[in-house]
Design an enzyme around this catalytic site. Structure first.
Site, PDB file in Angstrom:
ATOM      1  N   LYS A 149      10.536  -1.028 -11.101  1.00  0.00           N
ATOM      2  CA  LYS A 149      11.254   0.155 -11.610  1.00  0.00           C
ATOM      3  C   LYS A 149      11.320   1.259 -10.545  1.00  0.00           C
ATOM      4  O   LYS A 149      12.391   1.776 -10.256  1.00  0.00           O
ATOM      5  CB  LYS A 149      10.558   0.665 -12.874  1.00  0.00           C
ATOM      6  CG  LYS A 149      10.775  -0.277 -14.064  1.00  0.00           C
ATOM      7  CD  LYS A 149      10.186   0.262 -15.331  1.00  0.00           C
ATOM      8  CE  LYS A 149       8.716  -0.016 -15.452  1.00  0.00           C
ATOM      9  NZ  LYS A 149       8.369  -1.424 -15.599  1.00  0.00           N
ATOM     10  N   ILE A 150      10.156   1.595  -9.961  1.00  0.00           N
ATOM     11  CA  ILE A 150      10.135   2.698  -8.997  1.00  0.00           C
ATOM     12  C   ILE A 150      10.810   2.270  -7.691  1.00  0.00           C
ATOM     13  O   ILE A 150      11.651   2.988  -7.143  1.00  0.00           O
ATOM     14  CB  ILE A 150       8.684   3.183  -8.764  1.00  0.00           C
ATOM     15  CG1 ILE A 150       8.114   3.732 -10.079  1.00  0.00           C
ATOM     16  CG2 ILE A 150       8.627   4.251  -7.673  1.00  0.00           C
ATOM     17  CD1 ILE A 150       6.636   4.053 -10.061  1.00  0.00           C
ATOM     18  N   ARG A 230      -0.724   2.644  -5.428  1.00  0.00           N
ATOM     19  CA  ARG A 230      -2.131   2.671  -5.809  1.00  0.00           C
ATOM     20  C   ARG A 230      -3.003   2.669  -4.566  1.00  0.00           C
ATOM     21  O   ARG A 230      -2.700   1.983  -3.566  1.00  0.00           O
ATOM     22  CB  ARG A 230      -2.495   1.429  -6.648  1.00  0.00           C
ATOM     23  CG  ARG A 230      -2.172   1.577  -8.124  1.00  0.00           C
ATOM     24  CD  ARG A 230      -3.108   2.594  -8.790  1.00  0.00           C
ATOM     25  NE  ARG A 230      -2.791   2.873 -10.178  1.00  0.00           N
ATOM     26  CZ  ARG A 230      -2.003   3.857 -10.619  1.00  0.00           C
ATOM     27  NH1 ARG A 230      -1.395   4.667  -9.774  1.00  0.00           N
ATOM     28  NH2 ARG A 230      -1.829   4.056 -11.912  1.00  0.00           N
ATOM     29  N   GLU A 259     -10.670   8.131  -5.791  1.00  0.00           N
ATOM     30  CA  GLU A 259     -10.082   9.411  -6.194  1.00  0.00           C
ATOM     31  C   GLU A 259     -11.069  10.162  -7.078  1.00  0.00           C
ATOM     32  O   GLU A 259     -11.716   9.527  -7.917  1.00  0.00           O
ATOM     33  CB  GLU A 259      -8.772   9.176  -6.952  1.00  0.00           C
ATOM     34  CG  GLU A 259      -7.704   8.607  -6.043  1.00  0.00           C
ATOM     35  CD  GLU A 259      -6.337   8.426  -6.710  1.00  0.00           C
ATOM     36  OE1 GLU A 259      -6.104   9.008  -7.783  1.00  0.00           O
ATOM     37  OE2 GLU A 259      -5.514   7.696  -6.134  1.00  0.00           O
ATOM     38  N   HIS A 279      -2.434  12.596  -5.661  1.00  0.00           N
ATOM     39  CA  HIS A 279      -1.929  11.769  -6.778  1.00  0.00           C
ATOM     40  C   HIS A 279      -0.943  12.578  -7.648  1.00  0.00           C
ATOM     41  O   HIS A 279      -1.170  12.784  -8.844  1.00  0.00           O
ATOM     42  CB  HIS A 279      -3.087  11.232  -7.624  1.00  0.00           C
ATOM     43  CG  HIS A 279      -2.713   9.991  -8.407  1.00  0.00           C
ATOM     44  ND1 HIS A 279      -3.582   8.960  -8.629  1.00  0.00           N
ATOM     45  CD2 HIS A 279      -1.553   9.614  -9.016  1.00  0.00           C
ATOM     46  CE1 HIS A 279      -2.983   8.021  -9.348  1.00  0.00           C
ATOM     47  NE2 HIS A 279      -1.745   8.402  -9.596  1.00  0.00           N
TER      48      HIS A 279
HETATM   49  N1  LIG Z   1       1.624   7.920  -7.644  1.00  0.00           N
HETATM   50  C1  LIG Z   1       1.809   7.965  -8.936  1.00  0.00           C
HETATM   51  O1  LIG Z   1       1.533   8.946  -9.581  1.00  0.00           O
HETATM   52  C2  LIG Z   1       2.405   6.785  -9.650  1.00  0.00           C
HETATM   53  C3  LIG Z   1       3.229   6.993 -10.770  1.00  0.00           C
HETATM   54  C4  LIG Z   1       3.750   5.878 -11.427  1.00  0.00           C
HETATM   55  C5  LIG Z   1       3.464   4.602 -10.973  1.00  0.00           C
HETATM   56  N2  LIG Z   1       2.663   4.444  -9.896  1.00  0.00           N
HETATM   57  C6  LIG Z   1       2.387   3.124  -9.359  1.00  0.00           C
HETATM   58  O2  LIG Z   1       3.576   2.641  -8.737  1.00  0.00           O
HETATM   59  C7  LIG Z   1       3.569   1.218  -8.685  1.00  0.00           C
HETATM   60  C8  LIG Z   1       4.902   0.646  -9.129  1.00  0.00           C
HETATM   61  O3  LIG Z   1       5.190   0.999 -10.468  1.00  0.00           O
HETATM   62  P1  LIG Z   1       6.502   0.445 -11.230  1.00  0.00           P
HETATM   63  O4  LIG Z   1       6.589   1.201 -12.501  1.00  0.00           O
HETATM   64  O5  LIG Z   1       7.643   0.382 -10.316  1.00  0.00           O
HETATM   65  O6  LIG Z   1       6.010  -1.015 -11.567  1.00  0.00           O
HETATM   66  P2  LIG Z   1       6.900  -2.316 -11.879  1.00  0.00           P
HETATM   67  O7  LIG Z   1       5.996  -3.218 -12.625  1.00  0.00           O
HETATM   68  O8  LIG Z   1       8.195  -1.944 -12.490  1.00  0.00           O
HETATM   69  O9  LIG Z   1       7.160  -2.914 -10.431  1.00  0.00           O
HETATM   70  C9  LIG Z   1       6.155  -3.475  -9.629  1.00  0.00           C
HETATM   71  C10 LIG Z   1       6.826  -4.512  -8.731  1.00  0.00           C
HETATM   72  O10 LIG Z   1       5.842  -5.009  -7.815  1.00  0.00           O
HETATM   73  C11 LIG Z   1       6.109  -6.401  -7.654  1.00  0.00           C
HETATM   74  N3  LIG Z   1       4.922  -7.063  -7.112  1.00  0.00           N
HETATM   75  C12 LIG Z   1       3.861  -7.595  -7.770  1.00  0.00           C
HETATM   76  N4  LIG Z   1       2.998  -8.146  -6.878  1.00  0.00           N
HETATM   77  C13 LIG Z   1       3.542  -7.955  -5.644  1.00  0.00           C
HETATM   78  C14 LIG Z   1       3.131  -8.304  -4.341  1.00  0.00           C
HETATM   79  N5  LIG Z   1       2.012  -8.996  -4.122  1.00  0.00           N
HETATM   80  N6  LIG Z   1       3.914  -7.944  -3.305  1.00  0.00           N
HETATM   81  C15 LIG Z   1       5.074  -7.257  -3.509  1.00  0.00           C
HETATM   82  N7  LIG Z   1       5.525  -6.917  -4.741  1.00  0.00           N
HETATM   83  C16 LIG Z   1       4.763  -7.258  -5.788  1.00  0.00           C
HETATM   84  C17 LIG Z   1       6.511  -6.880  -9.042  1.00  0.00           C
HETATM   85  O11 LIG Z   1       7.238  -8.088  -8.994  1.00  0.00           O
HETATM   86  C18 LIG Z   1       7.378  -5.718  -9.506  1.00  0.00           C
HETATM   87  O12 LIG Z   1       8.734  -5.931  -9.195  1.00  0.00           O
HETATM   88  C19 LIG Z   1       2.374   0.819  -9.545  1.00  0.00           C
HETATM   89  O13 LIG Z   1       1.276   0.568  -8.698  1.00  0.00           O
HETATM   90  C20 LIG Z   1       2.098   2.058 -10.381  1.00  0.00           C
HETATM   91  O14 LIG Z   1       0.761   2.091 -10.829  1.00  0.00           O
HETATM   92  C21 LIG Z   1       2.134   5.509  -9.225  1.00  0.00           C
HETATM   93  O1  LIG Z   2      -0.097   5.291 -13.379  1.00  0.00           O
HETATM   94  C1  LIG Z   2       0.498   6.363 -13.459  1.00  0.00           C
HETATM   95  O2  LIG Z   2       1.211   6.673 -14.425  1.00  0.00           O
HETATM   96  C2  LIG Z   2       0.429   7.301 -12.308  1.00  0.00           C
HETATM   97  O3  LIG Z   2      -0.477   6.885 -11.350  1.00  0.00           O
HETATM   98  C3  LIG Z   2       0.227   8.739 -12.708  1.00  0.00           C
HETATM   99  O4  LIG Z   2      -1.101   9.072 -12.978  1.00  0.00           O
HETATM  100  P1  LIG Z   2      -1.411  10.513 -13.631  1.00  0.00           P
HETATM  101  O5  LIG Z   2      -0.874  10.489 -15.021  1.00  0.00           O
HETATM  102  O6  LIG Z   2      -2.888  10.685 -13.624  1.00  0.00           O
HETATM  103  O7  LIG Z   2      -0.708  11.536 -12.820  1.00  0.00           O
END
Ligand SMILES: NC(=O)c1ccc[n+]([C@@H]2O[C@H](COP(=O)([O-])OP(=O)(O)OC[C@H]3O[C@@H](n4cnc5c(N)ncnc54)[C@H](O)[C@@H]3O)[C@@H](O)[C@H]2O)c1
Ligand SMILES: O=C(O)[C@H](O)COP(=O)(O)O
Length: 530
Positions: A149-150, A230, A259, A279
């Site tokens: 998604k992201i 992450r 963290e 974060h």
């Molecule tokens: N920084 C933040 O505050 C924040 C906020 C939201 C999400 N996130 C993190 O962002 C990441 C992505 O979230 P998302 O909602 O897009 O998830 P998502 O599940 O929609 O997408 C994750 C993608 O990673 C792929 N994947 C799995 N294993 C893999 C590998 N070994 N190599 C390459 N790709 C691989 C999957 O096929 C999938 O397409 C997650 O780790 C989530 O926890 C962080």
């Molecule tokens: O997994 C998540 O949704 C993100 O890492 C965001 O984390 P937070 O809600 O603590 O900002």
């Protein structure tokens, strides 16, 4: 009135929703021992990433019905313990997608133009234009690791900025990547080619330290890397060294191995080539409203006895149906996860056959559970009983569902077959008397084994000596065998060997196994801890 504890900062809109049905106590920054002491008073807990919901917390929470994560990641929650104790875990898989993607893009631009340091310098009274000459992203190559998604949203923004897009995602089809304007490539190629690398996959054993010294050595000295996914996906020590030695040009991190980031972390000692944020990926007003509404509504509904729409661990079903189906849901999810790994992850088509007593229309949740299992290796907690169908469709997986009431070898059994980069593989499973899961065939070879955390399969010719050779080979890698079974249709014909192992399977072992005379193929499967 039920009581809800909110232990991380949540938007007021969420508190207002919860207050319609419950007494809401907001207590943030609780020391772990205090949380442990008070949790038994609460029916629901609402958190973000700041609260660690350990086994002890869940066990102490003897009234707990639901844990709501206002965000995506539930890596701070002991989900298996929650499931075992019947505590629902819900999240908001999409509420902060845009926020996290925009943060990654902001990091990329900030890195390119040294915005944080230039700002610091002006505020410090200077007018230094020379030190902050940057680079453009236009026509540069962006390597997106994890095109979910992201990652997809980042792709659409980067495309509009005129970037060339490469992507690595072992679970995504070429067609889907092309639809997003990305060329799907191998990881090494991406490391060598990309000017910017942005990480958007979950943290799993596979992705832990994926960016290590070896990977960093493959990158160009002009490469800039961004991690808003992450902590732990990048080896921080190796990153500091690579930046100090000029092996890459820069990095921007939003997430850390530990963290909050420790005060003494060597990351803090670097200059303008490293940008650090605490974060903040999900920290926009819009995302916080989205996730607060999404999760508070689910907590409210569950406290009113209604189903949740985005449960990570237990589907929202009528309690009587849930009671009946629960063991089969676990069977389906386990087999789905299992067969996706046998087929190599990037699944093109999936066939589920509900057999015997399961061949009824009431068993639709079992199909969903199998899809959830199929996608869980790739998507982890982001796939749930609600979005599994949609995720499968979006990933271009062709799903076929059939029923056959005439199969009677067990009361009810499931046959799952998946096609992926490692070919088409199938697995059948059933439940024994006390709801114990049994895998009853693999690739049509009859066996009878319980699933275990680490498993190894070989397809081989049934001949003397082969089992001993595999045993010694595993011994030489210090891998202990817990149990072993061979399934065959004909004496001295083709056979499968199924080994349950006490230890994870080290890299490189499969290629050694396939060198053994008589072995045609070997596969490993790692299942989640229950
Ligand atoms: N920084 C933040 O505050 C924040 C906020 C939201 C999400 N996130 C993190 O962002 C990441 C992505 O979230 P998302 O909602 O897009 O998830 P998502 O599940 O929609 O997408 C994750 C993608 O990673 C792929 N994947 C799995 N294993 C893999 C590998 N070994 N190599 C390459 N790709 C691989 C999957 O096929 C999938 O397409 C997650 O780790 C989530 O926890 C962080
Ligand atoms: O997994 C998540 O949704 C993100 O890492 C965001 O984390 P937070 O809600 O603590 O900002």
């Amino acid at each position: 009135m039920p009581k809800v504890l909110v232990s991380d900062p949540i938007d007021q809109v969420g508190i207002d929703i919860l207050s319609q049905v419950a007494q809401v106590d907001v207590k943030t920054n609780l020391p772990p021992e205090e949380l442990l002491q008070i949790i038994s008073d609460y029916d629901a807990l609402m958190i973000r990433s700041g609260t660690r919901v350990t086994k002890e917390v869940i066990e102490a929470g003897n009234q707990l019905k639901i844990i709501g994560r206002a965000g995506v990641g539930v890596d701070n929650v002991d989900v298996p313990t929650a499931t075992r104790r019947g505590v629902l875990v819900v999240n908001s898989p999409e509420g902060n997608t845009v926020a996290a993607a925009e943060h990654a893009v902001a990091m990329m631009l900030s890195l390119s133009r040294y915005i944080p340091d230039a700002n610091q310098s002006v505020k410090g009274g200077q007018w230094d234009r020379k030190s902050f000459t940057g680079v453009e992203v236009y026509k540069k190559t962006l390597g997106i690791v994890g095109l979910g998604k992201i990652g997809s949203h980042v792709a659409s923004i980067a495309r509009a900025m005129g970037m060339r897009l490469l992507a690595y995602d072992p679970y995504l089809s070429m067609e889907r990547a092309e639809q997003l304007g990305c060329q799907l490539v191998e990881l090494d190629f991406l490391f060598q080619e990309a000017d910017y690398i942005t990480l958007h996959m979950p943290k799993t054993p596979e992705t832990y330290h994926l960016i290590n010294a070896e990977a960093l050595n493959k990158m160009k000295p002009t490469t800039r890397i961004i991690n808003c996914a992450r902590g732990g996906i990048i080896d921080e020590e190796a990153l500091v060294e690579a930046l100090k030695q000029g092996k890459i040009a820069g990095a921007a991190l939003d997430v850390y191995e530990q963290e909050p980031l420790q005060a003494e972390s060597s990351l803090r000692s670097l200059g303008k080539q490293l940008i650090l944020t605490p974060h903040l990926g999900a920290s926009t007003e819009e995302a916080q409203v989205n996730v607060a509404i999404d999760v508070a509504e689910q907590i409210r509904d569950v406290l009113l006895g209604l189903p949740a729409r985005s449960a990570v661990n237990i589907p929202g079903l009528r309690p009587d149906l849930m009671e009946k189906l629960r063991p089969y849901l676990l069977l389906a999810e386990t087999l789905g996860n299992f067969v996706s790994q046998l087929a190599g992850g990037r699944i093109e088509s999936f066939h589920i056959k509900l057999q015997g007593d399961l061949a009824t229309n009431e068993s639709q949740p079992i199909v969903i559970a199998a899809l959830k299992g199929l996608l869980s290796h790739a998507l982890q907690e982001r796939v749930n009983y609600v979005n599994a169908n949609i995720e499968a469709k979006e990933r271009g997986i062709h799903v076929v569902e059939t029923r056959d009431a005439t199969v009677k070898d067990y009361t009810g059994s499931l046959l799952l077959s998946a096609t992926g980069p490692l070919g088409t593989h199938s697995v059948t499973g059933a439940l024994l008397g006390d709801n114990e899961i049994r895998i009853t065939s693999i690739d049509e070879f009859p066996i009878n084994v319980p699933p275990s955390r680490y498993m190894l399969f070989t397809l081989h010719r049934d001949m003397p000596g082969i089992i001993g050779k595999i045993g010694s080979l595993l011994g030489s890698f210090n891998v202990n065998i817990a149990s072993m079974q061979v399934g065959r249709k004909l004496v001295r014909g083709d056979a499968v060997m199924v080994l349950s192992l006490d230890d994870p399977i080290p890299d490189g072992i499969l290629s050694e196994i396939t060198k053994v005379n008589g072995i045609r193929d070997a596969y490993t499967v790692t299942l989640p801890e229950n």
